[in-house]
Scaffold this motif. Structure first.
Motif, short mmCIF file in Angstrom:
data_model
loop_
_atom_site.label_atom_id
_atom_site.label_comp_id
_atom_site.label_asym_id
_atom_site.label_seq_id
_atom_site.Cartn_x
_atom_site.Cartn_y
_atom_site.Cartn_z
N THR A 37 1.00 -1.10 -0.03
CA THR A 37 0.04 -0.13 0.00
C THR A 37 0.59 1.14 0.18
O THR A 37 1.70 1.45 0.74
CB THR A 37 -0.90 0.09 1.36
OG1 THR A 37 -1.88 -1.07 1.24
CG2 THR A 37 -1.58 1.36 1.06
N ALA A 39 1.10 4.84 0.96
CA ALA A 39 0.53 5.74 2.06
C ALA A 39 0.23 6.97 1.58
O ALA A 39 0.41 7.38 0.54
CB ALA A 39 1.65 5.84 3.29
N LEU A 44 4.09 8.81 5.91
CA LEU A 44 3.39 7.82 6.48
C LEU A 44 3.75 6.33 6.19
O LEU A 44 3.26 5.37 6.86
CB LEU A 44 2.09 7.84 6.33
CG LEU A 44 1.33 9.33 7.09
CD1 LEU A 44 -0.18 9.38 6.60
CD2 LEU A 44 1.40 9.05 8.46
N GLN A 45 4.64 6.25 5.17
CA GLN A 45 4.91 5.03 4.79
C GLN A 45 5.64 3.87 5.72
O GLN A 45 5.15 2.85 5.83
CB GLN A 45 5.92 5.08 3.53
CG GLN A 45 6.18 3.81 2.43
CD GLN A 45 4.58 3.46 1.92
OE1 GLN A 45 3.93 4.53 1.18
NE2 GLN A 45 4.15 2.21 2.22
N TYR A 48 2.59 2.17 7.44
CA TYR A 48 1.91 1.34 6.52
C TYR A 48 2.83 0.10 6.39
O TYR A 48 2.24 -1.15 5.95
CB TYR A 48 1.59 2.08 5.18
CG TYR A 48 0.48 2.84 5.19
CD1 TYR A 48 -0.76 2.41 4.64
CD2 TYR A 48 0.44 4.10 6.06
CE1 TYR A 48 -2.07 3.13 4.59
CE2 TYR A 48 -0.75 4.80 6.01
CZ TYR A 48 -2.13 4.18 5.22
OH TYR A 48 -3.17 4.97 5.34
N TYR A 87 -1.68 13.42 12.77
CA TYR A 87 -0.92 12.83 11.44
C TYR A 87 -0.56 14.04 10.69
O TYR A 87 0.08 13.77 9.45
CB TYR A 87 -2.52 12.28 10.55
CG TYR A 87 -2.55 10.82 10.93
CD1 TYR A 87 -1.97 9.90 10.05
CD2 TYR A 87 -3.15 10.30 12.19
CE1 TYR A 87 -2.18 8.40 10.43
CE2 TYR A 87 -3.31 8.92 12.26
CZ TYR A 87 -2.64 8.13 11.38
OH TYR A 87 -2.78 6.74 11.60
N LYS A 211 -7.88 7.17 10.15
CA LYS A 211 -6.69 7.17 9.71
C LYS A 211 -5.70 5.68 10.11
O LYS A 211 -4.94 5.27 9.43
CB LYS A 211 -5.87 8.59 9.95
CG LYS A 211 -6.35 9.46 8.96
CD LYS A 211 -5.64 10.72 9.19
CE LYS A 211 -5.98 12.08 8.41
NZ LYS A 211 -7.54 12.46 8.55
N ASP A 214 -6.80 2.58 8.63
CA ASP A 214 -6.39 2.56 7.37
C ASP A 214 -4.75 1.94 7.51
O ASP A 214 -4.72 1.31 6.53
CB ASP A 214 -6.26 3.59 6.34
CG ASP A 214 -6.29 3.39 4.91
OD1 ASP A 214 -6.98 2.55 4.41
OD2 ASP A 214 -5.39 3.88 4.38
N VAL A 215 -4.21 2.42 8.20
CA VAL A 215 -2.93 1.79 8.67
C VAL A 215 -2.95 0.26 9.00
O VAL A 215 -2.23 -0.60 8.70
CB VAL A 215 -2.17 2.64 9.81
CG1 VAL A 215 -0.73 1.99 10.26
CG2 VAL A 215 -2.07 4.02 9.19
N ALA A 218 -3.68 -2.01 6.34
CA ALA A 218 -2.37 -2.31 5.40
C ALA A 218 -1.45 -3.21 6.01
O ALA A 218 -0.93 -4.30 5.36
CB ALA A 218 -1.62 -0.86 5.19
#
Length: 522
Positions: A37, A39, A44-45, A48, A87, A211, A214-215, A218
């Motif tokens: 995914t 990010a 934010l990668q 994730y 975030y 948010k 969603d993390v 992933a």
């Protein structure tokens, strides 16, 4: 509202009165497969791309204590993960989320996340109840249930504002009867939260929870999030569908909230819902023709008598089995309203009222109020739901109107809903004086481009009125509305709703088959 709490309430009162295999579990925990995914932000990668180290929950003392040993079985695995506190500043401080997973086999199946309600309801502590009493064996046979405590809740970097003794005082105190009193209370409670709970009181809003989810999606190695939300959990789901529509898998939103409602709208809707349920309970109790029923047989006359008795507790609380904890007006209201969430708990409200009015003993109603609040017999609280409820709502809602308007609204609530209306007054004022700036989370949603979403509404739901389910179904472009003609809070979890609701939801979760839009289960 936390669904597990309804079950706990019923049990306590009764005792006294997904689909293909992904990654096998093994004795050596394996990381989740890479999510692949990208990010939403490059910064934010790293979140994730993190891996989860699933371990037996029975090896985690913190989890065992928090869940009262419920997750000892080998079917439960636990893990923790990191997300940004803010975030908007991913390189800054991080917080920890607690996850727990239930699998009916030795191999990992497609994850199905759930949220039991709130805000403040813990998913991890309700996992066993959800696996055993809510989700059908067919669903748990195809999915692994995954519980994630939202940030600030349960074991996910919980906000802790008040001691047990302070919580006791707040729960039992005299009701505020003016805007000035409510403004002062909000400022006082908010300031203590800021001092005791730290920075998280600024970032425990539902947008941040979305948010986080969603993390989680992933990190679990999923392209789509499969999710069932109850009550407040439908608000999380609706915002997720709006922000991450392409990541929506199979979504069920049961006991739906209207994401666009103001806090004043919420208060009025719930006042109407609980007033109707109190009427229904009194009708049911009177129909049983018990000789010791302390109220009139006519429900309107019974409501007047009940309200007069409750108001009398303001000056003359009833003694209980605990000499230092009399039954106050506030605690009695808490017990009775908690019992309205399900027809299965009507009898407990009736038994408590008989004891209180006939014997001048408030012990049973106090027990119901304590069970609902997750207060243990030793005086501690089993979770931080009281604190989290205040913190999250203060961040999600924005006050509007003037003090004069709030006074007028309070008078109107009492006039329109004479039994319970005053308990829902001055909601705007409590938010206005909170010393942390609102995130202004409430808004219309569309979920444009999302996969089909099943919205479930109960016609006489006291806590999430049916009109909210209608509103959410109208807002979400891909929504289908399923209706149950019942009186309980939420449908899938209710024993009263029967096979119609269960089969409709299971068919969607298992095969993707939706009922006809507007289908009604009697």
């Amino acid at each position: 509202m936390n669904l597990m709490r309804l079950r706990v309430l019923a049990v306590a009162a009764a005792t006294t009165i997904v689909i293909a295999a992904c990654q096998p579990f093994s004795s050596t925990p394996q990381p989740a497969p890479p999510s692949a995914t990208v990010a939403p932000q490059a910064q934010l990668q790293k979140f994730y791309d993190q891996s989860l180290d699933w371990q037996p929950c029975r090896e985690d003392p913190q989890v065992l204590k928090h869940t009262e040993g419920q997750l000892r079985d080998k079917s439960y695995r636990c893990a923790r993960m990191q997300v940004p506190l803010d975030y908007a500043n991913p390189e800054g401080e991080t917080i920890t989320l607690q996850l727990a997973r239930y699998s009916t086999s030795g191999g990992a199946k497609t994850p199905l996340l759930f949220n039991p309600g709130g805000p403040g309801g813990g998913a991890v502590s309700s996992l066993k109840y959800m696996a055993r009493d809510v989700f059908s064996p067919e669903v748990t046979g195809e999915y692994d249930l995954v519980a994630v405590d939202p940030r600030g809740v349960g074991l996910s970097s919980p906000v802790q504002c008040f001691s047990a003794a302070q919580t006791d005082r707040e729960r039992s105190q005299t009701m505020s009867t003016s805007v000035a009193e409510v403004l002062a209370d909000g400022a006082r409670l908010g300031q203590q939260c800021v001092e005791e709970a730290g920075e998280l009181v600024k970032f425990a809003d539902t947008d941040s929870v979305v948010k986080d989810f969603d993390v989680v999606r992933a990190v679990l190695g999923q392209e789509k999030l499969n999710y069932v939300g109850f009550s407040y959990g439908t608000f999380i789901g609706a915002l997720y569908a709006d922000e991450f529509p392409s990541q929506v898998g199979r979504f069920v939103l049961d006991g739906a909230m209207d994401p666009s409602s103001s806090i004043g709208d919420i208060a009025r809707g719930q006042a109407g819902g609980f007033e109707a349920s109190v009427t229904h309970w009194l009708q049911t109790a009177a129909a049983q023709e018990s000789s010791d029923w302390p109220l009139a047989s006519d429900p309107e006359a019974a409501k007047r008598e009940l309200r007069q008795w409750l108001d009398g507790l303001e000056e003359h609380p009833l003694p209980t089995a605990y000499p230092k904890r009399p039954l106050t007006r506030s605690l009695a209201f808490s017990a009775l309203l908690a019992s309205m969430y399900s027809q299965a708990t009507y009898d407990y409200a009736s038994a408590g009222l008989r004891q209180a009015m006939n014997d001048e003993d408030g012990s049973f109603l106090l027990q119901i109020a304590d069970t609902y609040a997750r207060r243990a017999p030793d005086g501690t609280y089993r979770d931080n739901s009281y604190d989290a409820f205040l913190v999250v709502n203060a961040l999600d809602y924005e006050a509007s109107g003037s003090e004069d308007e709030w006074e007028q609204q309070a008078r109107q609530l009492s006039a329109d809903f004479p039994t319970v209306g005053s308990e829902f007054a001055f909601s705007e004022a409590g938010i206005q004086s909170w010393p942390v700036e609102s995130k202004k989370v409430r808004r219309n949603v569309t979920g444009a481009g999302a996969a089909p979403i099943l919205v479930v509404g109960t016609r006489h739901d006291p806590a999430t009125p049916y009109v909210w389910a209608q509103a959410l179904a109208q807002q979400l472009e891909s929504a289908t509305l399923l209706t149950w003609e019942g009186w309980d809070h939420c449908a899938y979890s209710s024993a009263e709703s029967g096979s119609c609701v269960r089969e409709a939801i299971d068919d969607y979760l298992l095969d993707g088959d939706l009922p006809e839009d507007g289908f009604v289960c009697q």
